[in-house]
Write a protein that holds these residues in place. Structure first.
Motif, PDB file in Angstrom:
ATOM      1  N   LEU A   1       0.828  -1.204   0.000  1.00 22.11           N
ATOM      2  CA  LEU A   1       0.000   0.000   0.000  1.00 22.11           C
ATOM      3  C   LEU A   1       0.866   1.258   0.000  1.00 22.11           C
ATOM      4  O   LEU A   1       0.604   2.207  -0.761  1.00 22.11           O
ATOM      5  N   MET A   2       1.889   1.275   0.833  1.00 23.99           N
ATOM      6  CA  MET A   2       2.758   2.451   0.921  1.00 23.99           C
ATOM      7  C   MET A   2       3.425   2.730  -0.427  1.00 23.99           C
ATOM      8  O   MET A   2       3.419   3.873  -0.921  1.00 23.99           O
ATOM      9  N   GLY A   3       4.022   1.708  -1.015  1.00 27.25           N
ATOM     10  CA  GLY A   3       4.721   1.904  -2.278  1.00 27.25           C
ATOM     11  C   GLY A   3       3.802   2.387  -3.377  1.00 27.25           C
ATOM     12  O   GLY A   3       4.153   3.279  -4.160  1.00 27.25           O
ATOM     13  N   ARG A   4       2.604   1.826  -3.455  1.00 29.46           N
ATOM     14  CA  ARG A   4       1.657   2.226  -4.490  1.00 29.46           C
ATOM     15  C   ARG A   4       1.081   3.614  -4.229  1.00 29.46           C
ATOM     16  O   ARG A   4       0.885   4.408  -5.160  1.00 29.46           O
ATOM     17  N   PHE A   5       0.776   3.916  -2.986  1.00 29.67           N
ATOM     18  CA  PHE A   5       0.216   5.231  -2.669  1.00 29.67           C
ATOM     19  C   PHE A   5       1.215   6.348  -2.960  1.00 29.67           C
ATOM     20  O   PHE A   5       0.836   7.420  -3.422  1.00 29.67           O
ATOM     21  N   LEU A   6       2.494   6.082  -2.664  1.00 29.69           N
ATOM     22  CA  LEU A   6       3.508   7.121  -2.879  1.00 29.69           C
ATOM     23  C   LEU A   6       3.819   7.323  -4.359  1.00 29.69           C
ATOM     24  O   LEU A   6       4.139   8.432  -4.787  1.00 29.69           O
ATOM     25  N   GLY A   7       3.733   6.267  -5.143  1.00 31.40           N
ATOM     26  CA  GLY A   7       4.012   6.392  -6.567  1.00 31.40           C
ATOM     27  C   GLY A   7       5.396   6.979  -6.810  1.00 31.40           C
ATOM     28  O   GLY A   7       6.406   6.491  -6.301  1.00 31.40           O
ATOM     29  N   GLY A   8       5.446   8.067  -7.561  1.00 32.34           N
ATOM     30  CA  GLY A   8       6.727   8.699  -7.877  1.00 32.34           C
ATOM     31  C   GLY A   8       7.146   9.775  -6.897  1.00 32.34           C
ATOM     32  O   GLY A   8       8.174  10.445  -7.106  1.00 32.34           O
ATOM     33  N   ARG A   9       6.358   9.960  -5.815  1.00 36.92           N
ATOM     34  CA  ARG A   9       6.722  10.994  -4.835  1.00 36.92           C
ATOM     35  C   ARG A   9       8.047  10.636  -4.168  1.00 36.92           C
ATOM     36  O   ARG A   9       8.233   9.514  -3.701  1.00 36.92           O
ATOM     37  N   GLU A  10       8.965  11.582  -4.127  1.00 31.66           N
ATOM     38  CA  GLU A  10      10.285  11.319  -3.553  1.00 31.66           C
ATOM     39  C   GLU A  10      10.272  11.500  -2.042  1.00 31.66           C
ATOM     40  O   GLU A  10       9.376  12.120  -1.482  1.00 31.66           O
ATOM     41  N   GLY A  11      11.318  10.955  -1.395  1.00 32.92           N
ATOM     42  CA  GLY A  11      11.479  11.107   0.037  1.00 32.92           C
ATOM     43  C   GLY A  11      11.470   9.778   0.765  1.00 32.92           C
ATOM     44  O   GLY A  11      10.954   8.777   0.260  1.00 32.92           O
ATOM     45  N   PRO A  12      12.032   9.738   1.963  1.00 30.62           N
ATOM     46  CA  PRO A  12      12.110   8.490   2.737  1.00 30.62           C
ATOM     47  C   PRO A  12      10.804   8.160   3.449  1.00 30.62           C
ATOM     48  O   PRO A  12       9.883   8.978   3.509  1.00 30.62           O
ATOM     49  N   VAL A  13      10.758   6.944   4.007  1.00 29.38           N
ATOM     50  CA  VAL A  13       9.608   6.479   4.786  1.00 29.38           C
ATOM     51  C   VAL A  13      10.081   6.157   6.196  1.00 29.38           C
ATOM     52  O   VAL A  13      11.101   5.480   6.377  1.00 29.38           O
ATOM     53  N   ALA A  14       9.366   6.668   7.180  1.00 23.83           N
ATOM     54  CA  ALA A  14       9.688   6.380   8.582  1.00 23.83           C
ATOM     55  C   ALA A  14       8.834   5.214   9.073  1.00 23.83           C
ATOM     56  O   ALA A  14       7.729   4.979   8.580  1.00 23.83           O
ATOM     57  N   VAL A  15       9.358   4.482  10.063  1.00 19.37           N
ATOM     58  CA  VAL A  15       8.633   3.367  10.669  1.00 19.37           C
ATOM     59  C   VAL A  15       8.544   3.591  12.173  1.00 19.37           C
ATOM     60  O   VAL A  15       9.572   3.757  12.846  1.00 19.37           O
ATOM     61  N   LEU A  16       7.315   3.591  12.680  1.00 20.75           N
ATOM     62  CA  LEU A  16       7.057   3.708  14.113  1.00 20.75           C
ATOM     63  C   LEU A  16       6.631   2.356  14.655  1.00 20.75           C
ATOM     64  O   LEU A  16       5.675   1.754  14.153  1.00 20.75           O
ATOM     65  N   ALA A  17       7.319   1.869  15.688  1.00 24.93           N
ATOM     66  CA  ALA A  17       6.930   0.627  16.361  1.00 24.93           C
ATOM     67  C   ALA A  17       6.578   0.943  17.807  1.00 24.93           C
ATOM     68  O   ALA A  17       6.920   2.014  18.326  1.00 24.93           O
ATOM     69  N   GLY A  18       5.906   0.005  18.444  1.00 26.79           N
ATOM     70  CA  GLY A  18       5.694   0.131  19.880  1.00 26.79           C
ATOM     71  C   GLY A  18       6.945  -0.332  20.601  1.00 26.79           C
ATOM     72  O   GLY A  18       7.608   0.414  21.295  1.00 26.79           O
ATOM     73  N   SER A  19       7.290  -1.603  20.383  1.00 23.43           N
ATOM     74  CA  SER A  19       8.505  -2.184  20.952  1.00 23.43           C
ATOM     75  C   SER A  19       8.908  -3.373  20.106  1.00 23.43           C
ATOM     76  O   SER A  19       8.055  -4.161  19.688  1.00 23.43           O
ATOM     77  N   MET A  20      10.191  -3.507  19.881  1.00 19.64           N
ATOM     78  CA  MET A  20      10.676  -4.655  19.124  1.00 19.64           C
ATOM     79  C   MET A  20      10.821  -5.889  20.015  1.00 19.64           C
ATOM     80  O   MET A  20      11.374  -6.904  19.591  1.00 19.64           O
TER      81      MET A  20
ATOM     82  N   GLU B   1      11.837  -5.456  -2.272  1.00 19.05           N
ATOM     83  CA  GLU B   1      11.574  -6.218  -3.497  1.00 19.05           C
ATOM     84  C   GLU B   1      10.920  -5.376  -4.588  1.00 19.05           C
ATOM     85  O   GLU B   1      11.312  -5.427  -5.754  1.00 19.05           O
ATOM     86  N   ASP B   2       9.902  -4.600  -4.198  1.00 18.49           N
ATOM     87  CA  ASP B   2       9.066  -3.929  -5.193  1.00 18.49           C
ATOM     88  C   ASP B   2       9.333  -2.440  -5.346  1.00 18.49           C
ATOM     89  O   ASP B   2       8.982  -1.852  -6.377  1.00 18.49           O
ATOM     90  N   PHE B   3       9.929  -1.836  -4.328  1.00 19.69           N
ATOM     91  CA  PHE B   3      10.189  -0.389  -4.372  1.00 19.69           C
ATOM     92  C   PHE B   3      11.596  -0.117  -3.866  1.00 19.69           C
ATOM     93  O   PHE B   3      11.806   0.594  -2.869  1.00 19.69           O
ATOM     94  N   PRO B   4      12.593  -0.689  -4.540  1.00 19.48           N
ATOM     95  CA  PRO B   4      13.969  -0.670  -4.020  1.00 19.48           C
ATOM     96  C   PRO B   4      14.599   0.714  -3.923  1.00 19.48           C
ATOM     97  O   PRO B   4      15.569   0.900  -3.196  1.00 19.48           O
ATOM     98  N   GLY B   5      14.065   1.689  -4.627  1.00 19.87           N
ATOM     99  CA  GLY B   5      14.651   3.023  -4.565  1.00 19.87           C
ATOM    100  C   GLY B   5      14.216   3.822  -3.364  1.00 19.87           C
ATOM    101  O   GLY B   5      14.757   4.912  -3.112  1.00 19.87           O
ATOM    102  N   ARG B   6      13.262   3.316  -2.603  1.00 17.35           N
ATOM    103  CA  ARG B   6      12.715   4.066  -1.480  1.00 17.35           C
ATOM    104  C   ARG B   6      13.547   3.831  -0.212  1.00 17.35           C
ATOM    105  O   ARG B   6      13.746   2.706   0.216  1.00 17.35           O
ATOM    106  N   ARG B   7      14.009   4.898   0.422  1.00 17.55           N
ATOM    107  CA  ARG B   7      14.818   4.767   1.644  1.00 17.55           C
ATOM    108  C   ARG B   7      13.896   4.580   2.848  1.00 17.55           C
ATOM    109  O   ARG B   7      12.937   5.329   3.029  1.00 17.55           O
ATOM    110  N   ILE B   8      14.208   3.581   3.663  1.00 16.69           N
ATOM    111  CA  ILE B   8      13.461   3.319   4.893  1.00 16.69           C
ATOM    112  C   ILE B   8      14.328   3.751   6.068  1.00 16.69           C
ATOM    113  O   ILE B   8      15.447   3.269   6.244  1.00 16.69           O
ATOM    114  N   LEU B   9      13.827   4.663   6.854  1.00 20.58           N
ATOM    115  CA  LEU B   9      14.581   5.175   7.998  1.00 20.58           C
ATOM    116  C   LEU B   9      14.624   4.134   9.125  1.00 20.58           C
ATOM    117  O   LEU B   9      13.783   3.234   9.183  1.00 20.58           O
ATOM    118  N   PRO B  10      15.603   4.259  10.032  1.00 20.79           N
ATOM    119  CA  PRO B  10      15.661   3.337  11.178  1.00 20.79           C
ATOM    120  C   PRO B  10      14.379   3.408  12.014  1.00 20.79           C
ATOM    121  O   PRO B  10      13.754   4.457  12.138  1.00 20.79           O
TER     122      PRO B  10
END
Length: 345
Positions: A178-197, A215-224
């Motif tokens: 969903l994230m990859g498709r919704f963002l489409g060609g919009r540039e910028g990184p994606v942040a991930v919020l967890a409760g606890s690992m 696999e599907d959106f390899p150009g997208r940077r995922i933040l820690p």
């Protein structure tokens, strides 16, 4: 017609009382007589209706649910479903107790499991924290013949009987798609919020999300990953920091709770429409944010189904019966603002 206890008695040449003693594994039957009854049972293909027998005997199943305390809206909804089950106790022949422990506190959870063990229930349902002391406590319950179901968050590798929850790797993968498709060609990184690992459901969601993005959106940077402990105030502070540090932030995947803080931070910064936000669990707060567009999509698990599943499995295990896997499968719902279920009055 199905064979009955009368058929067994006639086949074995014994009284109904003797058949009853053998079926209920009670003393007072000579070994040679017990063998005759068991041979008759096998020859007739008799299968005992345990549920009917328990109903006739008026058996009650004492069950303990161990849930995390705190402001997590989904967990409070889960607790409400357990309390609804308590209201049905007379009809379902259960006696349910709720124990609360601090969220993500493995020692406290292990202690609660051992406290539950001392009460000798028929079964325990627990929102698990992945830690050696918790797995050891589950093992001790199972050694005592007490069934254990993990609820929402699993404890793989332990001796628990069943997991009542969604496939969290699949949930994370769905969020990634969903994230990859919704963002489409919009540039910028994606942040991930967890409760606890420390909890398996958050780890598995992250695993699935990262896999699809790679696999599907390899150009997208995922933040820690940042961990908000499912605390709305802490989540708001963390998102404030992310927005200040990453002015080009394109998306946020909230795989835990505390989404009131996420919504507040995005709206306060005026970036609710500019950032794609995908979160979990349909609560009054997340529903409102989905309607306004601050959250773009919600992945949901049905807390009522999970509680009812846990009760069915614990009762079946207490009776030595098999579990119907298809009945206990918990589905992943995907909600957009366009397909929200009608709110119950």
């Amino acid at each position: 017609m199905r064979p009955t206890v009368h058929d067994i008695a006639a086949e074995a040449g014994v009284s109904l009382a003797t058949v009853d003693r053998v079926l209920n594994n009670r003393p007072g039957v000579r070994s040679v007589t017990r063998d005759k009854v068991e041979r008759a049972i096998a020859a007739l293909g008799y299968v005992r209706d345990v549920a009917a027998a328990n109903l006739a005997k008026g058996r009650t199943y004492p069950l303990i649910f161990i849930l995390p305390a705190g402001e997590n809206s989904f967990m409070r909804g889960l607790e409400a479903e357990v309390r609804a089950a308590m209201a049905r106790s007379a009809a379902e022949r259960t006696d349910i107790t709720i124990l609360s422990v601090p969220a993500f506190d493995a020692p406290a959870l292990a202690a609660a499991l051992l406290d539950a063990r001392e009460q000798r229930p028929a079964g325990v349902a627990v929102v698990a924290v992945e830690a050696p002391e918790v797995a050891e406590a589950v093992k001790r319950l199972r050694e005592d013949g007490i069934a254990v179901v993990t609820l929402v968050s699993d404890l793989p590798g332990s001796e628990r009987d069943h997991f009542a929850g969604v496939d969290n790797i699949a949930a994370g993968r769905t969020a990634g798609s969903l994230m990859g498709r919704f963002l489409g060609g919009r540039e910028g990184p994606v942040a991930v919020l967890a409760g606890s690992m420390l909890v398996r459901d958050h780890c598995e969601r992250l695993e699935g999300f990262r896999a699809v993005m790679s696999e599907d959106f390899p150009g997208r940077r995922i933040l820690p990953v940042v961990e908000g402990q499912d605390n709305p105030a802490l989540v708001e502070t963390l998102v404030d920091t992310l927005l200040d540090k990453h002015r080009d932030l394109a998306g946020i995947y909230s795989l835990g709770a505390g989404n009131r803080g996420l919504v507040s931070a995005l709206e306060k910064a005026g970036r609710a429409k500019a950032i794609c936000a995908i979160a979990h669990e349909l609560t009054p707060h997340s529903r409102a944010a989905l309607v306004t567009g601050t959250i773009d999509a919600l992945l949901n698990q049905n807390a009522g189904h999970e509680v009812r599943s846990a009760i069915r499995v614990l009762k079946a295990k207490a009776d030595g019966l098999s579990v119907i896997a298809a009945q206990e499968r918990i589905r992943i719902d995907i909600f957009l603002k366009d397909n929200l279920p009608v709110e119950q009055a």
